[in-house]
Scaffold this motif. Sequence first.
Motif, mmCIF file in Angstrom:
data_model
loop_
_atom_site.group_PDB
_atom_site.id
_atom_site.type_symbol
_atom_site.label_atom_id
_atom_site.label_comp_id
_atom_site.label_asym_id
_atom_site.label_seq_id
_atom_site.Cartn_x
_atom_site.Cartn_y
_atom_site.Cartn_z
ATOM 1 N N THR A 125 12.579 3.125 1.399
ATOM 2 C CA THR A 125 11.176 2.727 1.500
ATOM 3 C C THR A 125 10.295 3.792 2.137
ATOM 4 O O THR A 125 9.072 3.732 2.016
ATOM 5 C CB THR A 125 11.048 1.447 2.338
ATOM 6 O OG1 THR A 125 11.524 1.706 3.670
ATOM 7 C CG2 THR A 125 11.849 0.311 1.714
ATOM 8 N N ASP A 126 10.908 4.734 2.851
ATOM 9 C CA ASP A 126 10.185 5.753 3.606
ATOM 10 C C ASP A 126 9.431 5.146 4.780
ATOM 11 O O ASP A 126 8.444 5.711 5.259
ATOM 12 C CB ASP A 126 9.218 6.541 2.720
ATOM 13 C CG ASP A 126 8.945 7.943 3.276
ATOM 14 O OD1 ASP A 126 9.787 8.438 4.037
ATOM 15 O OD2 ASP A 126 7.884 8.510 2.969
ATOM 16 N N TYR A 127 9.871 3.965 5.242
ATOM 17 C CA TYR A 127 9.294 3.312 6.411
ATOM 18 C C TYR A 127 10.362 3.205 7.498
ATOM 19 O O TYR A 127 11.571 3.261 7.225
ATOM 20 C CB TYR A 127 8.802 1.901 6.083
ATOM 21 C CG TYR A 127 7.671 1.833 5.094
ATOM 22 C CD1 TYR A 127 6.771 2.886 4.929
ATOM 23 C CD2 TYR A 127 7.489 0.684 4.312
ATOM 24 C CE1 TYR A 127 5.726 2.809 4.020
ATOM 25 C CE2 TYR A 127 6.448 0.597 3.398
ATOM 26 C CZ TYR A 127 5.571 1.670 3.252
ATOM 27 O OH TYR A 127 4.541 1.588 2.353
ATOM 28 N N GLY A 216 -3.159 0.386 13.936
ATOM 29 C CA GLY A 216 -2.881 -0.570 12.880
ATOM 30 C C GLY A 216 -1.516 -0.369 12.244
ATOM 31 O O GLY A 216 -1.198 0.715 11.760
ATOM 32 N N THR A 217 -0.681 -1.381 12.306
ATOM 33 C CA THR A 217 0.645 -1.306 11.687
ATOM 34 C C THR A 217 0.882 -2.527 10.815
ATOM 35 O O THR A 217 0.291 -3.590 11.032
ATOM 36 C CB THR A 217 1.764 -1.234 12.750
ATOM 37 O OG1 THR A 217 1.671 -2.371 13.619
ATOM 38 C CG2 THR A 217 1.663 0.048 13.555
ATOM 39 N N THR A 218 1.745 -2.349 9.841
ATOM 40 C CA THR A 218 2.163 -3.451 8.970
ATOM 41 C C THR A 218 3.667 -3.629 9.106
ATOM 42 O O THR A 218 4.433 -2.655 8.975
ATOM 43 C CB THR A 218 1.809 -3.168 7.499
ATOM 44 O OG1 THR A 218 0.386 -3.159 7.365
ATOM 45 C CG2 THR A 218 2.393 -4.229 6.579
ATOM 46 N N THR A 241 -2.391 2.114 7.241
ATOM 47 C CA THR A 241 -3.091 2.994 6.287
ATOM 48 C C THR A 241 -2.148 3.625 5.279
ATOM 49 O O THR A 241 -2.590 4.118 4.242
ATOM 50 C CB THR A 241 -3.839 4.103 7.045
ATOM 51 O OG1 THR A 241 -2.915 4.792 7.893
ATOM 52 C CG2 THR A 241 -4.960 3.513 7.883
ATOM 53 N N THR A 242 -0.828 3.631 5.583
ATOM 54 C CA THR A 242 0.128 4.250 4.666
ATOM 55 C C THR A 242 0.743 3.242 3.704
ATOM 56 O O THR A 242 1.503 3.621 2.821
ATOM 57 C CB THR A 242 1.258 4.940 5.450
ATOM 58 O OG1 THR A 242 2.048 3.950 6.124
ATOM 59 C CG2 THR A 242 0.697 5.930 6.461
ATOM 60 N N VAL A 243 0.461 1.955 3.905
ATOM 61 C CA VAL A 243 1.050 0.913 3.061
ATOM 62 C C VAL A 243 0.107 0.621 1.901
ATOM 63 O O VAL A 243 -0.971 0.054 2.079
ATOM 64 C CB VAL A 243 1.300 -0.375 3.867
ATOM 65 C CG1 VAL A 243 1.902 -1.450 2.959
ATOM 66 C CG2 VAL A 243 2.230 -0.094 5.036
#
Length: 271
Positions: A125-127, A216-218, A241-243
């Motif tokens: 996922t690169d997360y 901000g995180t998801t 912002t990266t999702v």
Amino acid sequence: MDDVSEAADGDLQVNGEVVAGRPGGVQPIQAVQKAVAVLNLFTTQEPELTLGDIAERLDMSRATAHRYLITLRTTNLLAYEPSRGVYSLGVKTLDYAAVVHNSAKFASAFVRRAEPVLRRLSEETDYTAVASVWNGDSPVLVRIGTPVRRMVVIATMPLYSCLPVFDSAQGRVFLAFSEQARRVHASDPRLRELEPELELARRERFVSHDVTEDGGTTTMAVPVLVEDTLVGVIATLAFKTTVREPDRPLVRKALTQAATELSARISVDAT
């Protein structure tokens, strides 16, 4: 009447003030401590002890030791064999052992098996990928897998951090699937307010939660179930912002597959 409550760190508060200088903020009950000390004398190496053994090791008179032994026998925590004059752990301790074994065998396997699964999930996922277990009153982070360039996402959340119960994806998964988690927080009005979301989480076996603080995180999280029992939660974390929206279904699918794999590995370990 004094207002007595427990602080987040476990310290006792009286009228809003922390009671300091005591373990956990609470004065231990000496009689309970001594009873536990008696039980702690019994080990696999020494499963049987005499009254004299117990009195000597705990530095108490035989009369005092005998009172503790009688009390522990009446609750079936100790057994006594008159012909040999020895005490051993009673049948009630078998119930405790069964409870600990059934819950701990899954939890320990979850922690042990999670790391390689998280590493692959993170690469796919690169997360950042994390695993958490329930620790009495909140989730605690037990394993982390992350791509190097995303290490900043977890810079403020080290291993063994306690996570919010109501304001994290992991916490909401525990509230949705863990009877213990709901029981602990039954008096919190937020539990009732969240019930529609928790019901959705139970149906979809998935929770996504956005946090605006710290840039901000998801977080997207799924339960790891073994025999319909929740043993832990795995999740992905990333800056909001990266999702990208098109990525969410792909991440959810990867999480679900990782949870299925981890569940299968735990089941094998537990048999």
